[in-house]
Motif scaffolding. Structure first.
Motif, PDB file in Angstrom:
ATOM      1  N   ALA A 124     108.959   4.807 -20.539  1.00  0.00           N
ATOM      2  CA  ALA A 124     108.466   3.674 -19.756  1.00  0.00           C
ATOM      3  C   ALA A 124     109.157   2.384 -20.182  1.00  0.00           C
ATOM      4  CB  ALA A 124     106.952   3.544 -19.930  1.00  0.00           C
ATOM      5  N   LEU A 125     109.396   2.238 -21.475  1.00  0.00           N
ATOM      6  CA  LEU A 125     110.080   1.049 -21.978  1.00  0.00           C
ATOM      7  C   LEU A 125     111.525   1.007 -21.487  1.00  0.00           C
ATOM      8  CD1 LEU A 125     110.136  -1.440 -23.803  1.00  0.00           C
ATOM      9  CD2 LEU A 125     110.710   0.067 -25.721  1.00  0.00           C
ATOM     10  N   ALA A 126     112.190   2.166 -21.495  1.00  0.00           N
ATOM     11  CA  ALA A 126     113.570   2.211 -21.019  1.00  0.00           C
ATOM     12  C   ALA A 126     113.657   1.806 -19.556  1.00  0.00           C
ATOM     13  CB  ALA A 126     114.142   3.611 -21.214  1.00  0.00           C
ATOM     14  N   ASP A 127     112.651   2.204 -18.777  1.00  0.00           N
ATOM     15  CA  ASP A 127     112.653   1.864 -17.358  1.00  0.00           C
ATOM     16  C   ASP A 127     112.454   0.368 -17.140  1.00  0.00           C
ATOM     17  OD1 ASP A 127     112.839   2.758 -14.649  1.00  0.00           O
ATOM     18  OD2 ASP A 127     110.691   2.420 -14.451  1.00  0.00           O
ATOM     19  N   ALA A 128     111.674  -0.265 -18.018  1.00  0.00           N
ATOM     20  CA  ALA A 128     111.359  -1.689 -17.852  1.00  0.00           C
ATOM     21  C   ALA A 128     112.289  -2.608 -18.635  1.00  0.00           C
ATOM     22  CB  ALA A 128     109.912  -1.949 -18.288  1.00  0.00           C
ATOM     23  N   TRP A 129     113.130  -2.045 -19.514  1.00  0.00           N
ATOM     24  CA  TRP A 129     113.959  -2.872 -20.394  1.00  0.00           C
ATOM     25  C   TRP A 129     114.968  -3.680 -19.585  1.00  0.00           C
ATOM     26  CZ3 TRP A 129     113.096  -3.796 -25.374  1.00  0.00           C
ATOM     27  CH2 TRP A 129     114.093  -4.434 -26.121  1.00  0.00           C
ATOM     28  N   PRO A 130     115.105  -4.998 -19.879  1.00  0.00           N
ATOM     29  CA  PRO A 130     116.084  -5.816 -19.144  1.00  0.00           C
ATOM     30  C   PRO A 130     117.500  -5.343 -19.449  1.00  0.00           C
ATOM     31  CG  PRO A 130     115.120  -7.064 -20.959  1.00  0.00           C
ATOM     32  CD  PRO A 130     114.359  -5.780 -20.867  1.00  0.00           C
ATOM     33  N   HIS A 131     118.150  -4.777 -18.442  1.00  0.00           N
ATOM     34  CA  HIS A 131     119.470  -4.199 -18.655  1.00  0.00           C
ATOM     35  C   HIS A 131     120.183  -4.150 -17.321  1.00  0.00           C
ATOM     36  CE1 HIS A 131     122.453  -1.557 -20.594  1.00  0.00           C
ATOM     37  NE2 HIS A 131     122.502  -0.964 -19.421  1.00  0.00           N
ATOM     38  N   ASN A 132     121.409  -4.648 -17.303  1.00  0.00           N
ATOM     39  CA  ASN A 132     122.146  -4.642 -16.042  1.00  0.00           C
ATOM     40  C   ASN A 132     123.455  -3.866 -16.132  1.00  0.00           C
ATOM     41  OD1 ASN A 132     123.782  -6.321 -17.541  1.00  0.00           O
ATOM     42  ND2 ASN A 132     123.170  -8.207 -16.492  1.00  0.00           N
ATOM     43  N   GLY A 133     123.634  -3.139 -17.251  1.00  0.00           N
ATOM     44  CA  GLY A 133     124.841  -2.347 -17.387  1.00  0.00           C
ATOM     45  C   GLY A 133     126.063  -3.160 -17.742  1.00  0.00           C
ATOM     46  N   GLN A 134     125.896  -4.465 -17.939  1.00  0.00           N
ATOM     47  CA  GLN A 134     127.016  -5.314 -18.286  1.00  0.00           C
ATOM     48  C   GLN A 134     126.929  -5.671 -19.763  1.00  0.00           C
ATOM     49  OE1 GLN A 134     128.458  -7.613 -15.434  1.00  0.00           O
ATOM     50  NE2 GLN A 134     127.814  -6.112 -13.947  1.00  0.00           N
ATOM     51  N   LYS A 135     127.834  -6.484 -20.211  1.00  0.00           N
ATOM     52  CA  LYS A 135     127.813  -6.903 -21.612  1.00  0.00           C
ATOM     53  C   LYS A 135     126.504  -7.600 -21.909  1.00  0.00           C
ATOM     54  CE  LYS A 135     130.373  -9.385 -25.140  1.00  0.00           C
ATOM     55  NZ  LYS A 135     131.545 -10.205 -25.464  1.00  0.00           N
ATOM     56  N   ASP A 136     125.910  -7.241 -23.066  1.00  0.00           N
ATOM     57  CA  ASP A 136     124.595  -7.785 -23.396  1.00  0.00           C
ATOM     58  C   ASP A 136     124.685  -9.243 -23.806  1.00  0.00           C
ATOM     59  OD1 ASP A 136     122.629  -5.305 -23.581  1.00  0.00           O
ATOM     60  OD2 ASP A 136     124.627  -4.722 -24.272  1.00  0.00           O
ATOM     61  N   GLY A 137     123.734 -10.027 -23.346  1.00  0.00           N
ATOM     62  CA  GLY A 137     123.684 -11.430 -23.695  1.00  0.00           C
ATOM     63  C   GLY A 137     122.340 -11.772 -24.284  1.00  0.00           C
ATOM     64  N   PRO A 138     122.037 -13.059 -24.455  1.00  0.00           N
ATOM     65  CA  PRO A 138     120.771 -13.475 -25.069  1.00  0.00           C
ATOM     66  C   PRO A 138     119.555 -12.925 -24.345  1.00  0.00           C
ATOM     67  CG  PRO A 138     122.280 -15.342 -24.848  1.00  0.00           C
ATOM     68  CD  PRO A 138     122.899 -14.196 -24.112  1.00  0.00           C
ATOM     69  N   GLN A 139     119.636 -12.763 -23.023  1.00  0.00           N
ATOM     70  CA  GLN A 139     118.493 -12.267 -22.269  1.00  0.00           C
ATOM     71  C   GLN A 139     118.609 -10.774 -21.960  1.00  0.00           C
ATOM     72  OE1 GLN A 139     115.970 -14.357 -21.872  1.00  0.00           O
ATOM     73  NE2 GLN A 139     117.221 -15.862 -22.929  1.00  0.00           N
ATOM     74  N   ASN A 140     119.612 -10.131 -22.543  1.00  0.00           N
ATOM     75  CA  ASN A 140     119.859  -8.727 -22.219  1.00  0.00           C
ATOM     76  C   ASN A 140     120.192  -7.978 -23.499  1.00  0.00           C
ATOM     77  OD1 ASN A 140     120.110  -6.524 -20.618  1.00  0.00           O
ATOM     78  ND2 ASN A 140     122.162  -6.997 -19.911  1.00  0.00           N
ATOM     79  N   LYS A 141     119.225  -7.917 -24.389  1.00  0.00           N
ATOM     80  CA  LYS A 141     119.418  -7.328 -25.704  1.00  0.00           C
ATOM     81  C   LYS A 141     119.553  -5.811 -25.603  1.00  0.00           C
ATOM     82  CE  LYS A 141     117.473  -7.627 -30.357  1.00  0.00           C
ATOM     83  NZ  LYS A 141     116.381  -8.181 -31.177  1.00  0.00           N
ATOM     84  N   PRO A 142     120.391  -5.197 -26.469  1.00  0.00           N
ATOM     85  CA  PRO A 142     120.529  -3.737 -26.445  1.00  0.00           C
ATOM     86  C   PRO A 142     119.191  -3.042 -26.664  1.00  0.00           C
ATOM     87  CG  PRO A 142     122.236  -4.725 -27.814  1.00  0.00           C
ATOM     88  CD  PRO A 142     121.296  -5.830 -27.451  1.00  0.00           C
ATOM     89  N   PHE A 143     119.056  -1.858 -26.048  1.00  0.00           N
ATOM     90  CA  PHE A 143     117.828  -1.085 -26.211  1.00  0.00           C
ATOM     91  C   PHE A 143     117.668  -0.716 -27.686  1.00  0.00           C
ATOM     92  CE2 PHE A 143     115.095   2.684 -25.782  1.00  0.00           C
ATOM     93  CZ  PHE A 143     114.116   2.155 -24.955  1.00  0.00           C
ATOM     94  N   PRO A 144     116.432  -0.765 -28.218  1.00  0.00           N
ATOM     95  CA  PRO A 144     116.226  -0.530 -29.650  1.00  0.00           C
ATOM     96  C   PRO A 144     116.610   0.883 -30.092  1.00  0.00           C
ATOM     97  CG  PRO A 144     114.281  -1.531 -28.632  1.00  0.00           C
ATOM     98  CD  PRO A 144     115.180  -1.116 -27.519  1.00  0.00           C
ATOM     99  N   ALA A 145     116.924   1.013 -31.370  1.00  0.00           N
ATOM    100  CA  ALA A 145     117.093   2.336 -31.971  1.00  0.00           C
ATOM    101  C   ALA A 145     115.726   2.993 -32.047  1.00  0.00           C
ATOM    102  CB  ALA A 145     117.703   2.193 -33.366  1.00  0.00           C
ATOM    103  N   LEU A 146     115.685   4.294 -31.738  1.00  0.00           N
ATOM    104  CA  LEU A 146     114.412   5.015 -31.674  1.00  0.00           C
ATOM    105  C   LEU A 146     114.238   5.937 -32.875  1.00  0.00           C
ATOM    106  CD1 LEU A 146     114.306   6.107 -27.918  1.00  0.00           C
ATOM    107  CD2 LEU A 146     112.591   4.720 -29.062  1.00  0.00           C
ATOM    108  N   VAL A 147     113.057   5.861 -33.488  1.00  0.00           N
ATOM    109  CA  VAL A 147     112.669   6.807 -34.530  1.00  0.00           C
ATOM    110  C   VAL A 147     111.279   7.311 -34.168  1.00  0.00           C
ATOM    111  CG1 VAL A 147     112.189   7.184 -36.973  1.00  0.00           C
ATOM    112  CG2 VAL A 147     114.005   5.593 -36.297  1.00  0.00           C
ATOM    113  N   PHE A 148     111.156   8.612 -33.978  1.00  0.00           N
ATOM    114  CA  PHE A 148     109.860   9.188 -33.650  1.00  0.00           C
ATOM    115  C   PHE A 148     109.177   9.718 -34.905  1.00  0.00           C
ATOM    116  CE2 PHE A 148     112.050   9.602 -29.510  1.00  0.00           C
ATOM    117  CZ  PHE A 148     111.144   8.892 -28.737  1.00  0.00           C
ATOM    118  N   VAL A 149     107.885   9.458 -34.995  1.00  0.00           N
ATOM    119  CA  VAL A 149     107.090   9.919 -36.136  1.00  0.00           C
ATOM    120  C   VAL A 149     106.200  11.049 -35.630  1.00  0.00           C
ATOM    121  CG1 VAL A 149     105.508   9.235 -37.970  1.00  0.00           C
ATOM    122  CG2 VAL A 149     107.119   7.561 -37.021  1.00  0.00           C
ATOM    123  N   THR A 150     106.271  12.186 -36.283  1.00  0.00           N
ATOM    124  CA  THR A 150     105.606  13.373 -35.750  1.00  0.00           C
ATOM    125  C   THR A 150     104.977  14.228 -36.836  1.00  0.00           C
ATOM    126  OG1 THR A 150     105.958  15.414 -34.487  1.00  0.00           O
ATOM    127  CG2 THR A 150     107.806  14.621 -35.780  1.00  0.00           C
TER     128      THR A 150
END
Length: 276
Positions: A72-98
């Motif tokens: 759900a976060l990936a779907d809503a994350w601000p991302h336009n496929g272009q170079k990331d800027g101040p308003q378009n931060k890279p998607f976070p690194a994911l660590v799952f706890v299980t």
């Protein structure tokens, strides 16, 4: 590596969240934990607001699981496929706890997604921290990175660590309750399924039925060639799709034959319509 980084923890058990935060303080002193979310929906909202560099998501959480929250976060994350800027931060690194078994470990390793087993051990956490730090240091922002994350999440959601074995043959008929009767609905009459709380709405050209089976339990019983998941809560019969359109914001929408519904396609499943 002393670069300032931020993180968000999503864990519904406060004591476990505190323990992870304490271990992180020892293993990665420069990491700032911006917050702790107690369920999947809160985790998505906080991650969008805070835009951390790293997410530690518990797999089992109320409302949304860790995998569902990440999707759900990936779907809503601000991302336009272009170079990331101040308003378009890279998607976070994911660590799952299980707390899952070796099957889960194999699932995460197969998708190169890092994981921590409960209870979190300091030695394992050190390895995870080193791996995440290296990934962030080598991070190349942009569409390719984001698409790789989407592909990982798609595979994990398709075969979640706790999923039962799929049936040998897909469903051909649905048994739907209609008053005191049970209606046998042929699968080729179904246009789409839509999650609705603990139920699933089944839409045909002329009728709507409710199933008491959650969508995540119904999915493994469907023929994946005939029924495509296009959103976290929506599965469509592929032959029922009449057209796919893209709006001004770049979001894909489906129009169905014989039904007025307009169905959204999430980023996670946009790859199904590559010609768009």
């Amino acid at each position: 590596m002393n670069t300032h980084r931020t993180a968000l923890i999503a864990e519904d058990e406060p004591l476990l969240a505190q323990a992870l935060q304490a271990e992180l303080a020892r293993a990665w002193p420069a990491l700032q934990v911006l917050g702790v979310a107690g369920n999947g929906e809160a985790a998505v909202a906080q991650a969008l607001a805070l835009q951390p560099d790293v997410l530690f998501f518990d797999i089992r959480m109320p409302a949304l699981s860790g995998l569902e929250a990440a999707a759900a976060l990936a779907d809503a994350w601000p991302h336009n496929g272009q170079k990331d800027g101040p308003q378009n931060k890279p998607f976070p690194a994911l660590v799952f706890v299980t707390a899952y078994d070796q099957y889960a470990v194999q699932a995460f390793e197969a998708q190169a997604v890092d994981y921590l087993l409960k209870p979190v051990q300091p030695e394992r956490l050190q390895k995870t921290v080193a791996k995440v730090q290296l990934a962030l240091a080598n991070h190349a922002p942009g569409a390719m990175n984001f698409e790789a994350t989407l592909a990982q999440l798609r595979h994990l959601l398709a075969t979640p660590p706790s999923a039962p074995a799929a049936p040998s043959a897909p469903l051909r008929l649905l048994q739907a309750s209609v008053g005191q009767a049970i209606r046998m609905v042929p699968m080729d009459e179904v246009l789409y399924f839509e999650a609705a709380d603990k139920y699933v709405r089944v839409l045909t050209a002329e009728h709507e039925y409710l199933l008491r089976t959650p969508l995540k339990e119904l999915l493994p019983q469907l023929d994946p060639q005939a029924f495509w998941q296009v959103h976290r809560g929506t599965v469509v019969r592929a032959e029922a799709i009449e057209a796919v359109t893209r709006d001004e914001a770049g979001k894909l929408w489906l129009r169905l034959r014989g039904h007025p519904a307009r169905l959204a396609v999430s980023r996670l499943y946009a790859h199904l319509f590559k010609a768009m």
